[in-house]
Design a protein around this motif. Structure first.
Motif, short mmCIF file in Angstrom:
data_model
loop_
_atom_site.label_atom_id
_atom_site.label_comp_id
_atom_site.label_asym_id
_atom_site.label_seq_id
_atom_site.Cartn_x
_atom_site.Cartn_y
_atom_site.Cartn_z
N TYR A 91 -2.09 8.03 9.68
CA TYR A 91 -2.12 7.45 8.59
C TYR A 91 -2.03 6.02 8.52
CZ TYR A 91 -0.40 12.14 6.86
OH TYR A 91 -0.31 13.40 6.67
N ARG A 92 -2.80 5.46 7.58
CA ARG A 92 -2.69 3.66 7.38
C ARG A 92 -1.43 3.14 6.67
NH1 ARG A 92 -7.67 5.05 4.89
NH2 ARG A 92 -7.02 4.11 3.18
N PHE A 104 4.19 8.91 4.33
CA PHE A 104 2.80 8.62 4.87
C PHE A 104 1.87 8.80 4.09
CE2 PHE A 104 5.21 9.73 9.04
CZ PHE A 104 5.12 8.73 9.99
N GLY A 105 0.68 7.97 4.24
CA GLY A 105 -0.60 8.48 3.53
C GLY A 105 -1.78 7.56 3.65
N ASN A 106 -2.89 7.76 3.23
CA ASN A 106 -4.13 6.88 3.27
C ASN A 106 -4.45 6.62 1.71
OD1 ASN A 106 -4.64 7.07 6.10
ND2 ASN A 106 -4.92 9.24 5.66
N ASP A 107 -5.32 7.30 0.90
CA ASP A 107 -5.47 7.05 -0.29
C ASP A 107 -5.10 8.09 -1.31
OD1 ASP A 107 -6.70 4.51 -0.02
OD2 ASP A 107 -8.61 5.49 0.68
N ASN A 108 -5.43 9.15 -0.99
CA ASN A 108 -4.97 10.20 -1.99
C ASN A 108 -4.25 11.63 -1.23
OD1 ASN A 108 -6.29 9.46 -4.50
ND2 ASN A 108 -7.96 9.66 -3.49
N THR A 126 -1.56 10.93 -4.93
CA THR A 126 -1.82 9.55 -4.90
C THR A 126 -0.96 8.57 -4.75
OG1 THR A 126 -3.70 10.39 -6.40
CG2 THR A 126 -3.34 7.90 -6.39
N SER A 127 0.42 8.93 -5.29
CA SER A 127 1.29 8.01 -5.09
C SER A 127 2.65 8.85 -5.32
CB SER A 127 1.35 6.91 -6.28
OG SER A 127 1.57 7.26 -7.45
N LYS A 274 -8.42 -1.09 -6.25
CA LYS A 274 -7.19 -1.12 -7.14
C LYS A 274 -7.31 -1.31 -8.52
CE LYS A 274 -5.13 0.25 -3.27
NZ LYS A 274 -4.56 1.72 -3.18
N TYR A 275 -8.03 -2.36 -8.83
CA TYR A 275 -8.29 -2.62 -10.45
C TYR A 275 -9.00 -1.67 -11.01
CZ TYR A 275 -9.54 -4.96 -14.70
OH TYR A 275 -9.69 -5.62 -15.79
#
Length: 299
Positions: A91-92, A104-108, A126-127, A274-275
Motif C-alpha cells: 500500500y502507498r 491502508f490504501g492506494n486509490d480505491n 475510496t475513503s 484530486k480536483y
C-alpha cells in the motif's frame, strides 16, 4: 413520509462482520522489544539485545500491543513483534487510527485492519474516516455509509452524503433529501444495532430537513457566478486531499517529508487528479446541487 420509511429501512443493519482473515499470533509483544537503527534502517531487538527483526525497514510505527507498521521503499505493510509479515507492504498510504487500527490504501482500495491483521473493512473503499460514537464513514462508488469498529454495517453505501455537525447529530442525504438523526439522550451519537425502528425509539429523533443543511450554498437561482463559486469551492478540498496523498499518509513522518520538499514536483499532477475526482462527484461535488436544481426546473 414514503422517503422517510425508505430511509429507515436502508439503515437496517446488514449482515457482515469484518471480512476477517485468520489472525496472526505472536510470541512477543511491543513491550518485549525495542527499535534500533543501522544505516538509516530500523529493526527490533528483544530485552536481551538479540536482534529479532533485522534493520531493513525505513519506518517502524507501533500499532496496539503487538504489531508494527513497516515501510519498504514507498510501500507500507504490517508485521508482528517477532518479525512475521501480517500484511505485505503493497500500500502507498497508511494511517494509524486510534493507536490500535491501521488504514491502508492506494486509490480505491482503502481498508481498516486491527493489529492482528484482521480486516474490519475490506479493501474496496475510496475513503474511510472516523466519526463520533465509535463509527467509520465509508465512501465507495460516490456513495456513503457507516460501520462500527467491529466492521458491522450500520448504514450501507447508498447515501449521497453523510456528515455529523455535532457529536449527537448525523445528517444523511438520501435520494436528494436530507434527514437528521439526533440522539437526544446522549452526548455522542451511537447508532443502535436495531435501527430499523429508530423513529420509534424515544432516544432518537429523525427529521426531514427542508432547509439548507450548511454543507452547500443552497442556490435556487442559477447564474454564472453560482457556477464559478461552486467550481472554485472545490479547490480547497482538492488541495487537502493532495497534501494528504503526498505527505500525511506517508507513515506519520510529516515534518521530515515537508522539509525535504520531495513532494513538490508531484503536487501539480496529484492536485489535478484530486480536483477532477472531487468535481465529478455526482453526489456531493461542487456541481451536485446545481445539477439537482436543473433537474427540478426541467421537470
Amino acid at each position: 413520509m414514503k422517503k422517510l420509511l425508505v430511509l429507515a429501512s436502508l439503515i437496517l443493519v446488514i449482515q457482515g462482520a469484518g471480512f476477517a482473515v485468520e489472525p496472526v499470533s505472536t510470541d512477543l509483544k511491543v513491550s518485549d522489544v525495542k527499535v534500533f537503527s543501522e544505516n538509516n534502517l530500523f529493526g527490533l531487538k528483544d530485552k536481551d539485545g538479540n536482534v529479532v527483526v533485522e534493520p531493513q525497514y525505513l519506518k517502524l510505527i507501533r500499532v496496539g500491543n503487538s504489531s508494527w507498521i513497516i515501510q519498504k521503499k514507498n510501500t507500507f505493510g504490517l508485521i508482528d513483534s517477532s518479525g512475521n509479515i501480517i500484511i505485505k507492504p503493497k500500500y502507498r498510504h497508511v494511517e494509524r487510527v486510534l493507536g490500535k487500527f491501521v488504514k491502508f490504501g492506494n486509490d480505491n482500495d482503502y481498508a481498516i485492519y486491527d493489529e492482528t491483521g484482521k480486516a474490519l473493512l475490506k479493501p474496496e473503499y475510496t475513503s474511510i474516516d472516523l466519526l463520533f460514537g465509535g463509527m467509520f464513514l465509508t465512501n465507495k462508488d460516490y456513495k456513503y455509509g457507516v460501520t462500527d469498529f467491529e466492521g458491522n454495517v450500520l448504514i450501507p453505501n447508498v447515501c449521497d452524503d453523510i456528515y455529523m455537525p455535532k457529536p449527537n447529530v448525523m445528517r444523511v442525504k438520501y435520494l436528494g433529501d436530507w434527514y437528521e438523526i439526533e440522539q437526544v439522550s446522549a452526548e455522542t451519537l451511537t447508532l443502535p444495532a436495531d435501527i430499523k425502528h429508530i423513529k420509534e425509539n424515544k432516544d432518537f429523533k429523525v427529521t426531514n430537513l427542508v432547509v439548507n443543511t450548511g454543507v452547500g450554498a443552497g442556490y435556487s437561482v442559477l447564474t454564472f457566478s453560482d457556477y464559478f463559486i461552486k467550481v472554485f469551492s472545490s479547490i480547497s478540498p482538492a488541495h487537502e486531499a493532495t497534501i494528504d496523498d503526498l505527505m500525511l499518509s506517508r507513515g506519520a513522518d510529516t515534518v521530515t517529508i515537508f522539509m525535504k520538499f520531495s513532494w513538490l514536483p508531484k503536487y501539480p499532477y496529484t492536485f489535478v487528479k484530486k480536483y477532477y475526482a472531487h468535481l465529478r462527484n455526482p453526489q456531493n461535488g461542487p456541481l451536485s446541487e446545481v445539477r439537482e436544481d436543473l433537474k427540478k426546473q426541467i421537470k
